[in-house]
Design an enzyme around this catalytic site. Structure first.
Site, PDB file in Angstrom:
ATOM      1  N   LYS A 188     -11.611 -10.237   1.731  1.00 36.06           N
ATOM      2  CA  LYS A 188     -10.258  -9.683   1.730  1.00 36.06           C
ATOM      3  C   LYS A 188      -9.519 -10.107   3.000  1.00 36.06           C
ATOM      4  CE  LYS A 188     -11.046  -5.403  -0.875  1.00 36.06           C
ATOM      5  NZ  LYS A 188     -10.169  -5.743  -2.014  1.00 36.06           N
ATOM      6  N   ARG A 200     -16.282  -3.353 -11.119  1.00 34.22           N
ATOM      7  CA  ARG A 200     -16.683  -3.464 -12.529  1.00 34.22           C
ATOM      8  C   ARG A 200     -18.133  -3.924 -12.657  1.00 34.22           C
ATOM      9  NH1 ARG A 200     -11.786  -7.525 -13.441  1.00 34.22           N
ATOM     10  NH2 ARG A 200     -11.058  -6.447 -11.575  1.00 34.22           N
TER      11      ARG A 200
HETATM   12  N1  BES Z   1     -11.593  -1.851  -4.300  1.00 41.49           N
HETATM   13  C1  BES Z   1     -10.741  -2.891  -4.735  1.00 41.49           C
HETATM   14  C2  BES Z   1      -9.466  -2.361  -5.390  1.00 41.49           C
HETATM   15  C3  BES Z   1      -8.466  -1.749  -4.460  1.00 41.49           C
HETATM   16  C4  BES Z   1      -7.535  -2.529  -3.825  1.00 41.49           C
HETATM   17  C5  BES Z   1      -8.429  -0.390  -4.279  1.00 41.49           C
HETATM   18  C6  BES Z   1      -6.593  -1.949  -2.997  1.00 41.49           C
HETATM   19  C7  BES Z   1      -7.476   0.190  -3.462  1.00 41.49           C
HETATM   20  C8  BES Z   1      -6.564  -0.594  -2.824  1.00 41.49           C
HETATM   21  C9  BES Z   1     -11.455  -3.753  -5.778  1.00 41.49           C
HETATM   22  O1  BES Z   1     -12.816  -3.895  -5.592  1.00 41.49           O
HETATM   23  C10 BES Z   1     -10.858  -5.105  -5.689  1.00 41.49           C
HETATM   24  O2  BES Z   1     -11.003  -5.728  -4.679  1.00 41.49           O
HETATM   25  N2  BES Z   1     -10.199  -5.543  -6.744  1.00 41.49           N
HETATM   26  C11 BES Z   1      -9.564  -6.808  -6.757  1.00 41.49           C
HETATM   27  C12 BES Z   1      -9.778  -7.420  -8.126  1.00 41.49           C
HETATM   28  C13 BES Z   1      -9.288  -8.837  -8.239  1.00 41.49           C
HETATM   29  C14 BES Z   1     -10.152  -9.743  -7.374  1.00 41.49           C
HETATM   30  C15 BES Z   1      -9.351  -9.263  -9.675  1.00 41.49           C
HETATM   31  C16 BES Z   1      -8.077  -6.589  -6.505  1.00 41.49           C
HETATM   32  O3  BES Z   1      -7.512  -5.634  -7.016  1.00 41.49           O
HETATM   33  O4  BES Z   1      -7.506  -7.371  -5.744  1.00 41.49           O
HETATM   34 MN    MN Z   2     -13.245  -5.485  -4.260  1.00 45.63          MN
END
Ligand code: BES
Ligand code: MN
Ligand code: ZN
Length: 505
Positions: free
Chosen positions: A286, A360
């Site tokens: 991230k 997921r």
């Molecule tokens: N935990 C995150 C989702 C999230 C993002 C929660 C911001 C709260 C605030 C999840 O694991 C994630 O990183 N999802 C990705 C999925 C994408 C790579 C398809 C996302 O939402 O960017």
């Molecule tokens: Mn994630």
């Protein structure tokens, strides 16, 4: 390093506000200087003292306003606190909760150690006494909550608020009020636990820490509890779940809680909560901004544990299973790499195109594990996608379901708990986005409809039972300067279960 419990004692009472012997009596004023019923009684007993104050222009009754009065004539209470309620016609759920919160905030900052709050007897359209008292307790707790377990010095109030009495309008409402009090207290305690777990940083709140918390709950409330370690998960074939934690030196834990409050043979409700104790994204790292908030990525699991605390407090006559898959998503030589293919417990293979879509990957194995309980319904909770935050913001959680009656049940509970949801489509049309040329499916579906394709991914593992999924990425915590867990959706879950108890009896 445990956070302290909120020690305020709540009770209910019916009785003339002008006769209450208390450190502070709280009465409401609607916009346009209109006294609420209890305020009018205080006014009458004090020979129009309140009306005089209003005429002086010190309190218009606007929402959020407050005015603390000392020495109001003929009133035994040491103080009278006026709370602005806003327009009477617009005094709905949010205004009611805000008014209670504003009263409690002011009480906390004055020297009053006990108080009688009469706002609880004001009519809120379509809501009954049980609702009003429950919401008053939950909103008060929410206002008094503080997380200072990590501060070297705790700021203790000099004269802390110890006792709060909420009034009901008539003696005949005391019984309903009592129910609201019991429900509200259980929900508030559940929310407090979910908040504590969320707010505990990831260097302390590890998968092992959550497992220890589950065991503590099990001991306190006589739940069954099993914690599956790496080897046990390997035996079950949880290849997808286990792949996520490989980059961390904190071992994964798969937590199982069992509450057997119902009849033997009654099919259970299974609650599943995502508990990534820190989500750095893995090799698909991230960006730095807001990464500090990713300790809240265990909020789904925290809400399951919070709900179990409430279930235990209420001794619900239902069978409920809690499943909390927990691990950490970090980049490392052992971590998942984009393009890796894993085999889930269901046998379905998954091409991991983005290691940051890890929620997921842990939930799918938990959903397969849930099959063994022959559940009546499965509800999973997860801070699953940033796309959900873009779509709905911080107010509702996104609701998905493969069974309309279950969706309606959850919508109903959410409305009653004032822990709202918004239903989203789970159409087959979206499934196409998950196609992989090498495995049974990919773990991401591209940028469009990110929250929906994540739900579609999960639906492939939830075919054997009625299932609902809540994407709580926008609702489980607040970011930025107000950083902190909200404890959502514990209230929703408890109401969902309470409604099932009511239906069964
Ligand atoms: N935990 C995150 C989702 C999230 C993002 C929660 C911001 C709260 C605030 C999840 O694991 C994630 O990183 N999802 C990705 C999925 C994408 C790579 C398809 C996302 O939402 O960017
Ligand atoms: Mn994630
Ligand atoms: Zn995540």
């Amino acid at each position: 390093m445990k956070n302290r419990e909120i020690e305020v004692e709540f009770s209910i009472k019916s009785g003339a506000p002008e006769k209450q012997r208390t450190a502070c009596i709280v009465v409401g004023v609607f916009e346009g200087r209109k006294l609420s019923g209890p305020a009018r009684e205080v006014d009458r007993a004090s020979d129009g003292y309140l009306a005089g104050i209003l005429r002086g222009g010190d309190m218009e009754g606007k929402a959020g306003a407050s005015l603390l009065l000392h020495g109001v004539p003929n009133i035994p209470a040491e103080r009278v606190l006026l709370i602005g309620l806003g327009k009477e016609r617009e005094f709905h759920e949010k205004a009611y909760r805000d008014a209670i919160a504003s009263a409690v905030k002011t009480l906390r900052d004055t020297g009053a150690m006990d108080a009688v709050i009469t706002l609880s007897e004001l009519a809120v359209k379509k809501r009954d006494v049980i609702w009003s008292i429950e919401q008053a307790v939950v909103a008060s707790h929410g206002t008094l909550y503080r997380f200072d377990a990590m501060k070297s010095k705790r700021e203790d109030a000099r004269r802390p608020l110890k006792r709060v009495v909420f009034t009901v309008a008539r003696r005949g409402e005391l019984k309903s009020g009592e129910t609201g009090l019991v429900h509200g207290q259980a929900i508030a305690r559940g929310i407090d636990l979910a908040k504590d777990l969320g707010n505990t940083p990831s260097n302390v709140c590890t998968p092992d820490y959550l497992a220890a918390e589950a065991k503590r709950l099990a001991k306190a409330y006589r739940f069954g509890c099993e914690v599956l370690d790496q080897a046990a998960c390997e035996k079950l074939g949880m290849g997808s779940f286990l792949s996520v934690g490989k980059g961390s030196d904190k071992p994964p834990r798969f937590i199982v809680l069992k509450h057997n409050g119902g009849n033997k043979g009654d099919k259970p409700v299974v609650l599943v909560g995502k508990a990534i104790t820190f989500d750095a994204g893995g090799i698909s790292l991230k960006p730095p901004a807001e990464m500090d908030e990713m300790n809240y990525d265990m909020s789904g699991g925290g809400a399951v544990l919070g709900a179990f605390r409430a279930i235990g407090e209420l001794g619900l006559p239902l069978n409920v299973i809690g499943l909390v898959p927990s691990c950490e998503n970090l980049p490392d030589a052992h971590a998942n790499k984009p393009g890796d293919i894993v085999t889930s417990m269901s046998g379905q293979t998954i091409e991991i195109l983005n290691t940051d879509a890890e929620g997921r990957l842990i939930l799918c194995d938990a959903l397969t594990y849930a099959e063994r309980f022959e559940p009546d319904a499965v509800v999973d909770l997860a801070t699953l996608t940033g796309a959900c935050v873009i779509a709905l913001g911080a107010h509702p959680s996104a609701l998905y379901a493969n069974h309309d009656p279950l969706a309606r049940e959850i919508e109903h509970a959410a409305d009653h708990a004032w822990d709202r949801v918004w239903r989203m489509p789970l159409w087959d049309d979206y499934q196409e986005q998950l196609k992989s040329s090498l495995a049974d499916m990919a773990n991401i579906g591209g940028r469009p409809a990110g929250s929906i394709t994540a739900a579609c991914f999960l639906s492939r593992f939830a075919k054997k039972y009625h299932w609902a999924h809540l994407d709580i990425a926008g609702t489980a915590y607040k970011g930025g300067r107000e950083k902190g867990s909200t404890g959502r959706p514990v209230a929703l879950l408890v109401h969902f279960l309470l409604n099932r108890v009511a239906k069964a009896s």
